[in-house]
Design a protein around this motif. Structure first.
Motif, PDB file in Angstrom:
ATOM      1  N   ARG A 338       8.145 -25.883  -0.874  1.00 37.62           N
ATOM      2  CA  ARG A 338       7.179 -25.295  -1.682  1.00 37.62           C
ATOM      3  C   ARG A 338       5.936 -24.426  -1.305  1.00 37.62           C
ATOM      4  N   VAL A 339       4.735 -25.360  -0.428  1.00 32.03           N
ATOM      5  CA  VAL A 339       4.067 -24.638   0.538  1.00 32.03           C
ATOM      6  C   VAL A 339       3.818 -23.502   1.475  1.00 32.03           C
ATOM      7  N   GLN A 340       5.719 -23.571   1.739  1.00 28.69           N
ATOM      8  CA  GLN A 340       6.388 -22.563   2.421  1.00 28.69           C
ATOM      9  C   GLN A 340       6.714 -21.241   1.994  1.00 28.69           C
ATOM     10  N   ALA A 341       6.775 -21.503   0.334  1.00 26.98           N
ATOM     11  CA  ALA A 341       7.759 -20.504  -0.065  1.00 26.98           C
ATOM     12  C   ALA A 341       6.290 -20.172  -0.433  1.00 26.98           C
ATOM     13  N   LEU A 342       5.018 -20.711  -0.993  1.00 29.29           N
ATOM     14  CA  LEU A 342       3.916 -20.011  -1.473  1.00 29.29           C
ATOM     15  C   LEU A 342       3.382 -19.011  -0.386  1.00 29.29           C
ATOM     16  N   ALA A 343       3.061 -19.904   0.231  1.00 22.77           N
ATOM     17  CA  ALA A 343       2.390 -18.525   1.436  1.00 22.77           C
ATOM     18  C   ALA A 343       3.494 -17.364   1.786  1.00 22.77           C
ATOM     19  N   ASP A 344       4.446 -17.660   2.329  1.00 25.07           N
ATOM     20  CA  ASP A 344       5.332 -16.566   2.382  1.00 25.07           C
ATOM     21  C   ASP A 344       5.013 -15.415   1.011  1.00 25.07           C
ATOM     22  N   ALA A 345       5.171 -15.777  -0.689  1.00 26.93           N
ATOM     23  CA  ALA A 345       4.907 -14.817  -1.834  1.00 26.93           C
ATOM     24  C   ALA A 345       3.376 -14.387  -1.155  1.00 26.93           C
ATOM     25  N   THR A 346       2.507 -15.071  -1.052  1.00 26.19           N
ATOM     26  CA  THR A 346       1.256 -14.816  -0.744  1.00 26.19           C
ATOM     27  C   THR A 346       1.126 -13.448  -0.222  1.00 26.19           C
ATOM     28  N   ARG A 347       2.128 -13.609   1.654  1.00 30.26           N
ATOM     29  CA  ARG A 347       2.216 -12.771   3.063  1.00 30.26           C
ATOM     30  C   ARG A 347       2.653 -11.773   1.945  1.00 30.26           C
ATOM     31  N   MET A 348       3.462 -12.018   1.131  1.00 31.31           N
ATOM     32  CA  MET A 348       4.957 -10.669   0.857  1.00 31.31           C
ATOM     33  C   MET A 348       3.840  -9.442  -0.166  1.00 31.31           C
ATOM     34  N   GLN A 349       3.611  -9.954  -1.075  1.00 33.80           N
ATOM     35  CA  GLN A 349       1.993  -9.540  -2.100  1.00 33.80           C
ATOM     36  C   GLN A 349       1.131  -9.416  -1.033  1.00 33.80           C
ATOM     37  N   GLU A 350       0.660  -9.269  -0.168  1.00 31.43           N
ATOM     38  CA  GLU A 350      -0.061  -8.548   0.376  1.00 31.43           C
ATOM     39  C   GLU A 350       0.356  -7.656   1.289  1.00 31.43           C
ATOM     40  N   ILE A 351       1.514  -7.929   2.351  1.00 32.45           N
ATOM     41  CA  ILE A 351       2.626  -6.055   2.859  1.00 32.45           C
ATOM     42  C   ILE A 351       2.611  -5.475   1.485  1.00 32.45           C
ATOM     43  N   VAL A 352       2.934  -6.137   0.786  1.00 32.96           N
ATOM     44  CA  VAL A 352       3.531  -4.857  -0.172  1.00 32.96           C
ATOM     45  C   VAL A 352       2.392  -3.986  -0.720  1.00 32.96           C
ATOM     46  N   GLY A 353       1.055  -4.879  -1.559  1.00 32.37           N
ATOM     47  CA  GLY A 353      -0.309  -3.934  -1.900  1.00 32.37           C
ATOM     48  C   GLY A 353      -0.353  -3.525  -1.086  1.00 32.37           C
ATOM     49  N   GLY A 354      -0.010  -3.255   0.105  1.00 31.07           N
ATOM     50  CA  GLY A 354      -1.063  -2.647   1.970  1.00 31.07           C
ATOM     51  C   GLY A 354      -0.266  -0.435   1.892  1.00 31.07           C
ATOM     52  N   LEU A 355       1.046  -1.931   1.255  1.00 35.10           N
ATOM     53  CA  LEU A 355       1.996  -0.298   1.357  1.00 35.10           C
ATOM     54  C   LEU A 355       2.288   0.031   0.168  1.00 35.10           C
ATOM     55  N   GLU A 356       1.683   0.125  -1.049  1.00 36.18           N
ATOM     56  CA  GLU A 356       1.152   0.833  -2.492  1.00 36.18           C
ATOM     57  C   GLU A 356       0.043   1.331  -2.063  1.00 36.18           C
ATOM     58  N   GLN A 357      -1.428   0.529  -0.971  1.00 39.57           N
ATOM     59  CA  GLN A 357      -2.268   1.617  -1.558  1.00 39.57           C
ATOM     60  C   GLN A 357      -2.207   2.652   0.319  1.00 39.57           C
ATOM     61  N   LEU A 358      -1.788   2.647   1.160  1.00 42.38           N
ATOM     62  CA  LEU A 358      -0.773   3.473   2.001  1.00 42.38           C
ATOM     63  C   LEU A 358      -0.144   4.500   1.411  1.00 42.38           C
ATOM     64  N   ALA A 359       0.773   4.304   0.507  1.00 44.63           N
ATOM     65  CA  ALA A 359       1.544   5.102  -0.423  1.00 44.63           C
ATOM     66  C   ALA A 359       0.074   6.324  -1.127  1.00 44.63           C
ATOM     67  N   GLN A 360      -0.248   5.153  -2.027  1.00 39.07           N
ATOM     68  CA  GLN A 360      -1.441   6.119  -2.815  1.00 39.07           C
ATOM     69  C   GLN A 360      -2.872   7.564  -1.882  1.00 39.07           C
ATOM     70  N   ARG A 361      -2.608   6.734  -0.767  1.00 36.36           N
ATOM     71  CA  ARG A 361      -4.031   7.744   0.122  1.00 36.36           C
ATOM     72  C   ARG A 361      -3.042   8.561   0.833  1.00 36.36           C
ATOM     73  N   TYR A 362      -1.266   8.799   0.833  1.00 40.16           N
ATOM     74  CA  TYR A 362      -0.813   9.583   1.130  1.00 40.16           C
ATOM     75  C   TYR A 362      -0.306  11.005   0.000  1.00 40.16           C
ATOM     76  N   GLN A 363      -0.806  10.253  -1.018  1.00 35.63           N
ATOM     77  CA  GLN A 363      -0.474  11.060  -2.398  1.00 35.63           C
ATOM     78  C   GLN A 363      -1.643  11.924  -2.769  1.00 35.63           C
ATOM     79  N   MET A 364      -2.574  12.069  -2.201  1.00 36.73           N
ATOM     80  CA  MET A 364      -3.613  12.093  -2.613  1.00 36.73           C
ATOM     81  C   MET A 364      -3.910  13.221  -1.597  1.00 36.73           C
ATOM     82  N   ARG A 365      -3.620  12.630  -0.329  1.00 36.11           N
ATOM     83  CA  ARG A 365      -3.612  13.892   0.787  1.00 36.11           C
ATOM     84  C   ARG A 365      -2.659  15.142   0.815  1.00 36.11           C
ATOM     85  N   GLU A 366      -1.819  14.807  -0.373  1.00 35.17           N
ATOM     86  CA  GLU A 366      -0.220  15.750  -0.755  1.00 35.17           C
ATOM     87  C   GLU A 366      -1.119  16.758  -1.850  1.00 35.17           C
ATOM     88  N   ARG A 367      -1.877  16.160  -3.149  1.00 37.84           N
ATOM     89  CA  ARG A 367      -2.140  16.961  -4.096  1.00 37.84           C
ATOM     90  C   ARG A 367      -3.249  17.548  -3.385  1.00 37.84           C
TER      91      ARG A 367
END
Length: 475
Positions: A338-367
């Motif tokens: 359970r602890v490992q699954a929670l740590a993996d979920a948190t890590r995945m959330q951080e990675i997905v959040g980082g990808l979302e931020q980079l995608a938003q910056r890219y979208q701003m650049r295009e605008r």
């Protein structure tokens, strides 16, 4: 040949239902029918050389197949559940079937899969093959006997069906083998859902109870394989005897002090049971804790009884200790996963959040790039087609939440690695040229807007009827 009854066996309490038809170390008791033995002996074991499974393999497909059906199983149109499948209605077993399976000249046409009720025989036989054969990729599969109850029969049961005049010339040789191996024949196939786990033999050497091992292991020399060096029986004999193996292990167990017997029938049994069930137990501890612990306890009891049935019956506290140990281990495994699954979920959330931020910056650049006039000197930004997939849509937040919820159950390492690589690629695209280009765009936009405002001011001054009063107020 079981361990003889101890001196206090006449005074022991009534035998439990679970122990009533428990098999001895060697051979069978008065009962030989599979359907009556399976309740007290719920596991089957099979020594085999593992084969590579198809990438399209499904756990409902056969894991072990009788030689007669191997060609059917290899067919792309094979289905064990189809109406035309030969596995749908197994025929009544007969003595002729047993002869066909036992005779090596006709075994390739046998419809049966060989298994054994005895974990000890499986270890003994696997060690013999490991030592004498060139291939060392030998595993022991543990099978849920209740899952094949409708298609399984003991070989002894079939061999006893023959009249004296109808017996094959090798009848008694086969009978002795069926006794010592506690041989069980499964008609057709063993489905993947019935195979709890398949463990390499070498992983079991260090998990055996102490009466299977020598107290002092020989020192490794010349880099030779010493995985068998601690075993207490002579596995190098040209004509090994399983009966003698059982007798030697019984003598070693009975010569031990009481405290070591108690340790081997509790902690030693639990350790070997969990070795047999790994990784099934680790996975199911989180999904179905009760089934995982009950199954591990049943296997630990089977292992504990083998060393000395009468001694285990005279110490009923063994079952309570085994249950406590398995329950504690199960809770620790469940919490760790359970602890490992929670740590993996948190890590995945951080990675997905980082990808979302980079995608938003890219979208701003295009605008910003689209807002600039064609005459702008800003350098167009080269983009990759793959980045378009990362531009967030209106449902991005919902998708990220769903991915995070799923990853909380069991996050695959491959997904994490892919996400990290994607984040690194986006970061490489964004820094440091991205920052300099964004600043250039912002400076150009600022100049453009300033020019528009100044032009508007001079236009008002030139065309306004009261331009002198307006200039006077501005001054």
């Amino acid at each position: 040949m079981g361990i003889p009854a101890g001196p206090g066996s006449a005074l022991s309490t009534e035998v439990s239902v679970q122990d009533r038809n428990a098999l001895p170390q060697y051979g069978f008791g008065p009962e030989v029918e599979f359907d009556k033995l399976v309740s007290s002996n719920p596991f089957l074991f099979r020594v085999h050389t593992p084969r590579e499974l198809s990438p399209f393999y499904d756990r409902t497909d056969p894991y072990f197949v009788g030689p007669r059906f191997e060609e059917d199983f290899a067919s792309s149109s094979f289905s064990s559940q189809s109406e035309s499948s030969p596995f749908r209605s197994p025929p009544a077993p007969s003595y002729a079937d047993a002869v066909q399976h036992m005779d090596w000249t006709s075994r390739s046409s046998s419809p049966y899969v060989s298994t054994s009720f005895s974990f000890a025989w499986a270890i003994w036989e696997a060690t013999r093959r490991y030592h004498h054969n060139m291939k060392h990729s030998i595993e022991i599969a543990i099978i849920d006997a209740r899952a094949v109850a409708g298609r399984a029969v003991t070989a002894v049961e079939l061999l006893r069906q023959a009249d004296a005049k109808d017996r094959h010339t090798d009848h008694w040789k086969w009978y002795r083998f069926a006794l010592e191996a506690q041989d069980v024949l499964v008609w057709g196939y063993v489905p993947g859902t019935a195979v709890l786990a398949s463990v390499p033999l070498t992983q079991m050497f260090t998990k055996l109870p102490s009466y299977f091992l020598l107290p002092d292991a020989p020192t490794p020399t010349n880099g030779k394989d010493t995985s068998l060096s601690r075993l207490a029986w002579d596995y190098t004999r040209k004509k090994p005897s399983y009966r003698q193996f059982c007798q030697e292990m019984s003598d070693r167990f009975l010569r031990m002090p009481v405290d070591r017997r108690m340790r081997d029938t509790t902690a030693g049994s639990v350790r070997l049971a969990l070795c047999h069930l790994r990784p099934w137990f680790h996975r199911l501890a989180l999904e179905d804790f009760t089934t995982a612990t009950v199954t591990a306890c049943e296997l630990a009891f089977v292992i504990a009884r083998w060393s000395g049935q009468w001694w285990v019956r005279e110490h009923p506290e063994i079952q309570g200790l085994v249950r406590c140990m398995v329950h504690i281990i199960g809770e620790e495994v469940r919490e760790a996963r359970r602890v490992q699954a929670l740590a993996d979920a948190t890590r995945m959330q951080e990675i997905v959040g980082g990808l979302e931020q980079l995608a938003q910056r890219y979208q701003m650049r295009e605008r910003i790039r689209r807002c600039l006039p064609p005459s702008s000197k800003a350098t167009p930004v080269e983009t990759k087609p793959a980045l378009d997939l990362l531009i967030p849509s209106p449902g991005t937040a919902t998708t990220v939440a769903a991915v995070t919820a799923l990853s909380g159950l069991d996050v695959e390492r491959a997904a994490l690695g892919f996400a990290e690589e994607s984040a690194e690629e986006l970061e490489d695209e964004a820094a440091p040229g991205f920052e300099s280009r964004t600043d250039a765009f912002a400076w150009s936009a600022s100049c453009l807007l300033t020019g528009i405002f100044i032009g508007t001011f001079f236009t008002l001054c030139l065309f306004a009827p009261d331009r002198r009063a307006l200039a006077h107020h501005l001054v």
